[in-house]
Design a protein around this motif. Structure first.
Motif, mmCIF file in Angstrom:
data_model
loop_
_atom_site.group_PDB
_atom_site.id
_atom_site.type_symbol
_atom_site.label_atom_id
_atom_site.label_comp_id
_atom_site.label_asym_id
_atom_site.label_seq_id
_atom_site.Cartn_x
_atom_site.Cartn_y
_atom_site.Cartn_z
ATOM 1 N N MET A 160 37.425 56.021 36.874
ATOM 2 C CA MET A 160 37.572 55.187 35.695
ATOM 3 C C MET A 160 37.918 53.783 36.147
ATOM 4 O O MET A 160 38.688 53.609 37.091
ATOM 5 N N SER A 214 39.209 51.537 30.925
ATOM 6 C CA SER A 214 38.893 52.747 30.153
ATOM 7 C C SER A 214 37.428 53.152 30.238
ATOM 8 O O SER A 214 36.973 54.002 29.493
ATOM 9 N N GLU A 215 36.696 52.572 31.176
ATOM 10 C CA GLU A 215 35.277 52.930 31.334
ATOM 11 C C GLU A 215 35.121 53.983 32.428
ATOM 12 O O GLU A 215 35.738 53.885 33.489
ATOM 13 N N VAL A 216 34.292 55.005 32.159
ATOM 14 C CA VAL A 216 34.132 56.096 33.121
ATOM 15 C C VAL A 216 32.783 56.010 33.832
ATOM 16 O O VAL A 216 31.765 55.742 33.210
ATOM 17 N N TYR A 217 32.787 56.215 35.137
ATOM 18 C CA TYR A 217 31.569 56.207 35.939
ATOM 19 C C TYR A 217 31.423 57.537 36.658
ATOM 20 O O TYR A 217 32.368 58.000 37.299
#
Lengths: 153, 121, 554
Positions: free
Chosen positions: A127, A130-133
């Motif tokens: 993360m 709050s962005e997930v990869y």
């Protein structure tokens, strides 16, 4: 939001302590809680300072140390571990030049580990804020870090 | 809300969901759960929207949903057309999304290599 | 990434007896020789049907079906078909039956084998639009309950359905509700545990993100049944999107009047608030979770009293997890008889499993309770990638244990798993192949649990550290044979004496790997050998070679 605004938003109810700490931490550009924050929150909720300090240090997502603009959290859950999370960590350590729990000199990135972020089907994952990869590879990491570096300028 | 209100909303929403309201001919539903987003669903969604705008397709709408479960084939999107089975695409990239618009939506030929499921609406 | 070609090798019993394993190994070796491993996937499948023609193999996307394969044919198939794109006609089967099998296999069997109840709306409707939920029958169950059933009838229906908690221990949901209804006090609470039990499981996140109203409706029905007016959903902070979607859903539900005052004009009031965690595994334990909602450190307390008697703020509280609440509306709408007709004698309904690790199709799978591990991994999961050997599954994350390949016919339900030394947990199934070292895996889990121990009780705080230290030593080639006995004894002791579920279940990964893979432990200790090649031993010989390698550099 300033600290006072956060406190007024939640009122004096003690069960809002976690929310208050989250919000104060999120509104700090360095993503952390200062000693003064904890003292003010304790005063506001009429709780002992030690209690608030105890809660803030119990949960791994709160930091009492300044962090970078982007907090990179590499998932170290069993599935990510199995699918090569350690290589991802090594890759990040190399590319950022910092160890786990440390912040880059330019104050852009902090490297941390996190427990499961719930995307085990696309492991290994991380993360950034709050962005997930997911489905991470060395190339993908280089690309993401480059992008974030550019964005931060 | 009264019980009758629930029934009324249901009737109206059911028609809309199945595209019987005449607002759109085709609906593309992009899986926007965290797994999908982590695998690049946002870029795919953008490509769909962009291609639809470029081609000025007025009768195609794009919506989102949570995840269908097949993480290893994310990003995933469904194509709904009235009276036809739902076609589910997997392993999408922005390029393939554009191809889906050109081949499937405009010319009626599904991009079979990327179809992972065909089911009743 | 999808590969250029998928080669499906049949691993049905008939083909295996026809030596399909040799075919698979040969294929793997030839692909490797030609550097094609990155481009071509080998997938072991269940029986394809034409057993008398075995061993058989199917190549996609070309749709070429090869039969009666011999080891020597593989070289030719790779050289001609894989490299030059010319199918080997001599071995091809082209009858209409063959074409039918090719067509049938084309669609990934991932979806067709499933039975979607809890996940029926996920990936179908827009979670941010309450009307799409209403279009598929949403809030009809709540309406039915409020207008046609007494709270006692609702509880009766839940008990008869046989639904058991999907979060771990599998306690009957109806009985939990009854205990809460019967408890003294007029202030009662409904809590939804959205802390997602074990790492490796993610069905609760997918439900909260993909169908949040299902959970809201389930909680409202529970509230009516036990006499509560307020509910809380506790979501882990690692799930920001789930929090956002749930928040939006709650606001819409209030706007449409299915939350709030006088719902459906029946005089029933109920509202829900969200509480978020801040990164602590132990908060999945119900008493720790309650403490966390109250704004305290998430530390568990001894039970009894159970939350049904003394829960949130000391009041009677129903606490169920996301998947459990997501079952409720289906039971109300279709009846307890329908629900009880699915699954096994003691484990009713479906269960969502999170399939991850070394398996072709990863993701969420909803199947009737009692499906075998084999069907889950091979039929739905599509088998092990890269033609590797299936070794075991880890069920229930760090609180569970492993089930080795020999037991893959075991039906998955609460009781059978317990017998094998593991637990259902929340349904995380991590597939392990021959490249996984079981000792290292046990060490990995212990590293996690000792870190996440809240530190209140001694067996968990100190005992787990000891277990970890011993495992660490063994994986470094410094283990002693007597360590094995210590691991067992200490593990049992921690299991028996810890305060909460975390400590009581933390030794499971050690105890179960010891039970099924003791030979690997012994190999590590006696021969300083790790068959999976994961553990690095600093033996004298290796040191020399490292020094040799360094010579040119230094």
């Amino acid at each position: 939001m300033t600290r006072e605004e956060v406190l007024n938003k939640y009122g004096k109810s003690k069960d809002n302590l976690l929310y208050i700490l989250h919000d104060i931490q999120d509104s700090n550009p360095r993503h952390y809680l200062t000693e003064e924050d904890l003292k003010e929150v304790a005063k506001w909720l009429e709780l002992p300072y030690s209690y608030v300090h105890g809660v803030a240090t119990f949960y791994s997502m709160f930091s009492l140390k300044p962090r970078g603009k982007y907090i990179i959290r590499v998932c170290e859950s069993p599935t990510c571990h199995l699918m090569g999370a350690s290589n991802i960590i090594i890759e990040l350590v190399k590319s950022l030049g910092v160890g786990i729990g440390e912040t880059t000199k330019d104050e852009i990135f902090t490297l941390e580990l996190t427990s499961c972020i719930g995307v085990c089907g696309v492991a290994p994952a991380m993360m950034i804020n709050s962005e997930v990869y997911g489905n991470l590879t060395s190339e993908k990491i280089a690309q993401i870090i480059d992008e974030k570096r550019r964005e931060s300028k | 809300m009264k019980l009758e209100d629930l029934r009324k909303i249901r009737e109206k929403a059911e028609r809309e969901l199945k595209l019987r309201e005449g607002k759109a001919r085709v609906k593309i539903v992009v899986g926007m759960g965290t797994s999908g987003i982590a695998a690049g669903a946002r870029e795919v969604l953008k490509a769909f929207l962009d291609e639809i705008e470029k081609r000025n397709l007025q009768d195609v709408m794009v919506t989102q949903s949570g995840e269908k479960g097949l993480s290893s084939h994310e990003p995933v999107a469904e194509v709904w057309e009235e009276g036809k089975p739902v076609v589910v695409y997997g392993n999408l990239t922005p390029e393939i999304a554009r191809k889906v618009i050109a081949d499937h939506i405009v010319n009626g030929n599904p991009v079979t290599e990327y179809v992972i499921e065909v089911r009743e609406a | 990434m999808p590969k250029r070609l998928d080669i499906l090798v049949c691993s049905g019993a008939a083909c295996i007896s026809n030596d399909s394993t040799t075919i698979k190994n040969k294929l793997q070796a030839v692909l490797k020789e030609n550097n094609l491993e990155e481009e071509v996937a080998i997938v072991e499948t269940g029986c394809m049907g034409p057993c008398e023609l075995g061993p058989v193999m199917l190549v996609y996307p070309d749709g070429v079906f090869y039969i009666r394969l011999k080891e020597k044919d593989i070289e030719e198939i790779v050289k001609e078909h894989v490299i030059k794109g010319r199918p080997v006609k001599r071995l091809q089967w082209t009858t209409p039956e063959a074409r039918k099998i090719v067509e049938e296999r084309k669609q990934i069997p991932f979806f067709e084998k499933q039975m979607k109840i809890v996940l029926s709306n996920c990936g179908k409707i827009d979670p941010e639009n309450i009307e799409e939920y209403i279009a598929v029958g949403g809030y009809e169950a709540l309406a039915k309950v409020l207008t046609t059933m007494t709270p006692e009838q609702v509880i009766e229906e839940m008990i008869n359905s046989g639904l058991r908690g999907r979060g771990g221990a599998g306690f009957p949901t109806g009985l939990k509700w009854k205990a809460t209804r019967d408890a003294d006090g007029d202030e009662k609470y409904i809590v939804c545990n959205g802390d997602e039990g074990d790492p490796g499981a993610f069905m609760d996140r997918a439900i909260l993100e993909g169908d949040p109203h299902t959970v809201i409706e389930g909680m409202a029905i529970a509230a009516y049944a036990v006499g509560a007016k307020q509910g809380y959903v506790y979501v882990r902070a690692e799930y920001p999107l789930a929090v956002k979607r749930l928040d939006k859903a709650i606001q819409q539900a209030r706007k449409y009047g299915v939350l709030g005052k006088n719902i459906f004009e029946t005089g029933f009031d109920f509202d829900i608030d969200i509480r978020i965690g801040a990164g602590a595994f132990v908060c999945g334990e119900e008493t720790a979770l309650i403490a966390s909602i109250e704004g305290k450190r998430g530390q568990p307390r001894p039970k009894p009293p159970f939350p049904a008697q003394k829960g949130l703020w000391g009041k009677p509280t129903v606490i169920n997890n996301v998947e459990t609440f997501a079952n409720v509306r289906h039971i109300i709408l279709n009846g307890s008889k329908w629900f009880a007709s699915i699954g096994t004698e003691k484990s009713k309904g479906t269960k969502v499993f999170a399939l991850s690790g070394k398996v072709e199709n990863t993701g969420l799978v909803e199947v009737p309770m009692g499906i075998s591990i084999k069907d889950l991994v091979f039929e739905i999961g599509g088998g092990i990638p890269g033609g590797k050997e299936f070794k075991a599954v880890q069920v229930g994350g760090p609180s569970g244990g492993c089930v080795p390949a020999e037991y893959m016919d075991t039906p998955i339900d609460y009781e059978s798993l317990k017998k094998l030394g593991t637990i259902m947990g929340s349904g995380g199934v991590i597939v392990l192949d021959e490249d996984t070292c079981m000792v290292n895996l046990a060490k990995f889990f212990l590293d996690f649990t000792q870190e996440e121990s809240c530190g209140q009780c001694v067996p968990c705080r100190i005992g787990l550290k000891h277990l970890f230290d011993i495992l660490d030593r063994i994986t470094k080639g410094q283990g002693r044979m007597e360590d094995l006995e210590t691991l067992e004894k200490l593990g049992e002791e921690i299991r028996r004496t810890s305060l909460c579920g975390l400590g009581q279940s933390a030794p499971n990964p050690v105890l179960s790997t010891l039970r099924y893979f003791k030979d690997e432990y012994i190999e590590h200790i006696k021969d300083k050998k790790c068959r999976a090649g994961v553990c690095q031993f600093e033996t004298v010989k290796e040191k020399e070679t490292i020094e040799e390698k360094l010579k040119g550099i230094i």
